[in-house]
Write a protein that holds these residues in place. Structure first.
Motif, short mmCIF file in Angstrom:
data_model
loop_
_atom_site.label_atom_id
_atom_site.label_comp_id
_atom_site.label_asym_id
_atom_site.label_seq_id
_atom_site.Cartn_x
_atom_site.Cartn_y
_atom_site.Cartn_z
N MET A 109 0.45 -1.01 0.31
CA MET A 109 0.06 0.10 0.11
C MET A 109 0.51 1.52 0.07
N TYR A 146 3.47 -0.34 5.05
CA TYR A 146 2.62 0.39 4.06
C TYR A 146 4.19 1.54 3.90
N TYR A 169 -1.67 6.25 -5.33
CA TYR A 169 -1.65 6.55 -3.99
C TYR A 169 -3.00 5.25 -3.43
N ASP A 170 -2.66 4.68 -2.71
CA ASP A 170 -3.94 3.90 -2.39
C ASP A 170 -4.98 4.97 -1.10
N THR A 188 -8.08 8.74 -5.07
CA THR A 188 -7.97 9.14 -4.15
C THR A 188 -8.27 8.69 -2.93
N THR A 204 -9.67 1.72 1.98
CA THR A 204 -8.92 1.35 1.21
C THR A 204 -10.38 -0.67 1.12
#
Length: 225
Positions: free
Chosen positions: A1, A25, A48-49, A76, A119
């Motif tokens: 992530m 992460y 980006y997550d 995002t 997420t």
């Protein structure tokens, strides 16, 4: 992530980086809102997550950075961090396009829970709109659209629908809806949530949408697209 962390407080930034890195992460850290905007919208960058962004930053605050990120069609998920817990600030952040809002101080466990929830979401935030199934929710005009039909939502209806659609497929408790749509200091209760869920169900029926708001007994509600 992969997380973009925008935080100008050096000590807090280091603490957040350690928490995130300890949980696997990958972190890119910037110290002002302008840099956050540039990183989030860079054409060459991998998406980006999650973006974790402080509100009070130099050059550009988190509200404006969030607003411009959304205008750049970047979907995002964004968590805003602030020391201010006023309901008005939370509404400003959500209206700017943020998906979540955390008030400092918070525990590492709380931060990770918020990241996991974001997420997991199935809703897709697009330029000034949120789409799930056959529904589109306008993030600026509060219109709910299905095919060639649309209907205007009140601010409270919009707030609840945004929460549900952003977490489609996930059970959202009544307590969470109250905290996010009315504020943690509100006197709103379960009956208020139930009334607005009823309003929204009638609007979905009017639009002829295949989406639904399911009641999960003793747990809350789940938006199904």
């Amino acid at each position: 992530m992969h997380v973009l962390l925008a935080e100008d407080d050096e000590r807090l930034a280091e603490a957040l980086k350690k928490i995130l890195e300890d949980n696997g992460y990958e972190i890119d850290h910037v110290e002002d809102g302008q840099a956050a905007l540039e990183y989030a919208t860079a054409v060459a960058a991998q998406p980006y997550d999650v973006i974790v962004m402080d509100v009070m930053m130099p050059k550009m605050d988190g509200f404006e950075a969030t607003r411009q990120i959304r205008r750049a069609s970047v979907s995002t998920p964004i968590i805003l961090l602030t020391a201010r817990d006023a309901v008005g600030d939370k509404i400003t952040g959500l209206d700017a396009g943020a998906d979540d809002y955390m008030t400092k101080p918070f525990s590492p466990a709380e931060l990770m829970a918020h990241l996991r929830a974001l997420t997991r979401r199935q809703g897709e935030v697009q330029f000034e709109s949120l789409k799930v199934g056959d529904l589109t929710l306008g993030l600026e005009d509060y219109e709910l659209t299905c095919g060639d039909k649309s209907i205007q939502l009140s601010f409270k209806e919009f707030s609840i629908m945004k929460i549900l659609m952003s977490s489609a497929g996930t059970i959202i408790s009544k307590e969470t809806l109250i905290q996010k749509a009315w504020g943690v200091s509100s006197s709103a209760g379960d009956n208020n949530v139930e009334a607005y869920i009823s309003f929204l169900r009638k609007k979905l029926k009017h639009l002829g949408s295949s989406c639904s708001i399911e009641t999960v007994r003793r747990a809350g509600y789940r938006f199904v697209g």
